[in-house]
Design an enzyme around this catalytic site. Sequence first.
Site, PDB file in Angstrom:
ATOM      1  N   SER A   1      40.032  45.545  42.755  1.00 60.59           N
ATOM      2  CA  SER A   1      38.578  45.593  42.740  1.00 60.59           C
ATOM      3  C   SER A   1      38.119  47.009  43.023  1.00 60.59           C
ATOM      4  CB  SER A   1      38.024  44.678  43.824  1.00 60.59           C
ATOM      5  OG  SER A   1      38.451  45.177  45.083  1.00 60.59           O
ATOM      6  N   LYS A   2      36.953  47.328  42.481  1.00 59.41           N
ATOM      7  CA  LYS A   2      36.556  48.734  42.578  1.00 59.41           C
ATOM      8  C   LYS A   2      36.141  49.141  43.981  1.00 59.41           C
ATOM      9  CE  LYS A   2      32.103  47.973  40.350  1.00 59.41           C
ATOM     10  NZ  LYS A   2      31.508  48.064  39.043  1.00 59.41           N
ATOM     11  N   ARG A   3      35.908  48.166  44.842  1.00 58.36           N
ATOM     12  CA  ARG A   3      35.588  48.547  46.219  1.00 58.36           C
ATOM     13  C   ARG A   3      36.817  49.135  46.925  1.00 58.36           C
ATOM     14  NH1 ARG A   3      34.873  44.332  49.249  1.00 58.36           N
ATOM     15  NH2 ARG A   3      35.242  42.914  47.510  1.00 58.36           N
TER      16      ARG A   3
END
Length: 502
Positions: free
Chosen positions: A254-256
Amino acid sequence: MERRVRTRIAPSPTGDPHVGTAYIALFNLAFAYKNGGDFILRIEDTDQNRYIEGSEQMIFDSLKWLGLDYAEGPDLGGKYGPYRQSERFDIYGEYAEKLVEKGEAYYCFCTQERLEKLRDRQKAMGKAPGYDGHCRSLTQEEIKAKLEAGEPYVIRLKMPYEGETVIKDRLRGDIVFENNKIDDQVLLKADGFPTYHLANVVDDYLMGITHVIRAEEWIASTPKHIQLYKAFGWQEPEFIHMPLLRNSDRTKISKRKNPVSLNWYREEGYLKEGIVNFLGLMGYSFGENKEIFTLDEFKENFDIDKVSLGGPVFDLVKLGWVNNQHMKMKDLKELTELALPFFVKAGLIKEEISEKEFETISRVVELLREGSQTLKELVSQSEVYFKDEYSLPVVTDETDKKEIKGIERLYSVIQDETGKRAIKLFKEKIKECNEEISVDEAKALLQSTLDEIGEGPGKVYMPLRAVLTGLPKGADLYNLVSIIGRDRVLARMERMIEQYNI
Ligand code: GLU
């Protein structure tokens, strides 16, 4: 007759191109290659709410950048086109109607309101939400009346009430679903748009896809797809669900927690070879402990049955190592060319450069690629070869305590007698040189300065490094002197001698 193997990726243009798209593309490409088949690209852009302008073009660009060449696609055409779902709308409506005619699907007139109430009721009773089949038993007359009254409707698939649907996944074995737990899927929405399930299956069929290789997050959709194939009376493709890429805490990437945009990797200066190699290591092992390979080697070696399902971690440290290997393997001229825009962006060179400047830059690249994981990192370490004007660092309130000593030392070494003598002596020696100084000559010059002063290297090289770079440590002086040449060495020294009254 054996069907020609055809694989595809079917990304939706919903933002920056995702590393997961490249990962799945690589495995589809290699599988098609190994089986003498075709790998194609289809764009699934039926979800208007998630559509992002320009992202389709970015998918094309990033696949091309990585060399993950598809044989057919929206930008290339091909005999199964169009390859963009938004250009195939009529087809989906037609096929949904066909299923209604066959008695495999039905019109559903349930209002939003009814569906919400149904959901609330199911929730209150602790049941899983799902359609209750209300419209499945409407009579022909009822349907006709509703249609004539212009009531909006969707088309739903009739899921069997009993039995099981089995995915015969090549990597995972049989995955069994109970049919009574699967909803009557909407195939065509009230606005005439197809759902993902309908469009995906119809297109895979019409495009002759024989193997659907996609990420495991789609497993829940697959029984619905299998039922659709059955309803149409079509042969289903073979389904192969690849392991998901994971963050280092093993959650779904995930981009987080991890950059996921291919654009980001490109802008950081990862090489396409590094990215492709790294993606190839995700869930696949080449054998013989070989971790570094090219795309061609991967394609040749590939065996789908060797894919392992343990969730591969997208580990930037490992990627950095892999990329560094490819930076070292790459033809120096090509690597230099790739690095140029990064030098320009960092303000270290102009866009137009002479052949001589190119030579110099390529020497810097050769030197620094050993210790860099990306082109951006390489460039960030190269300032000393480009900037002739600098000052010694100064101590401020923010200076790290550990650095203060080093900085204070710099000022003292250029002022003490040994330092001053070393600087003067080296300057005299450099004046006698040609403009071009080889690394060996530079080494001899520095060594003879050291010998003549008769003190340890710290006392001699530290003041020289201070005037030649402005820094307490870093750049290897032999290479630095050789790369920048006589005139720039002298100019740097003269300016510093004046500025610091040496
Ligand atoms: N459009 C889906 C996606 O965005 C396709 C999934 C599949 O491969 O069936 O990935």
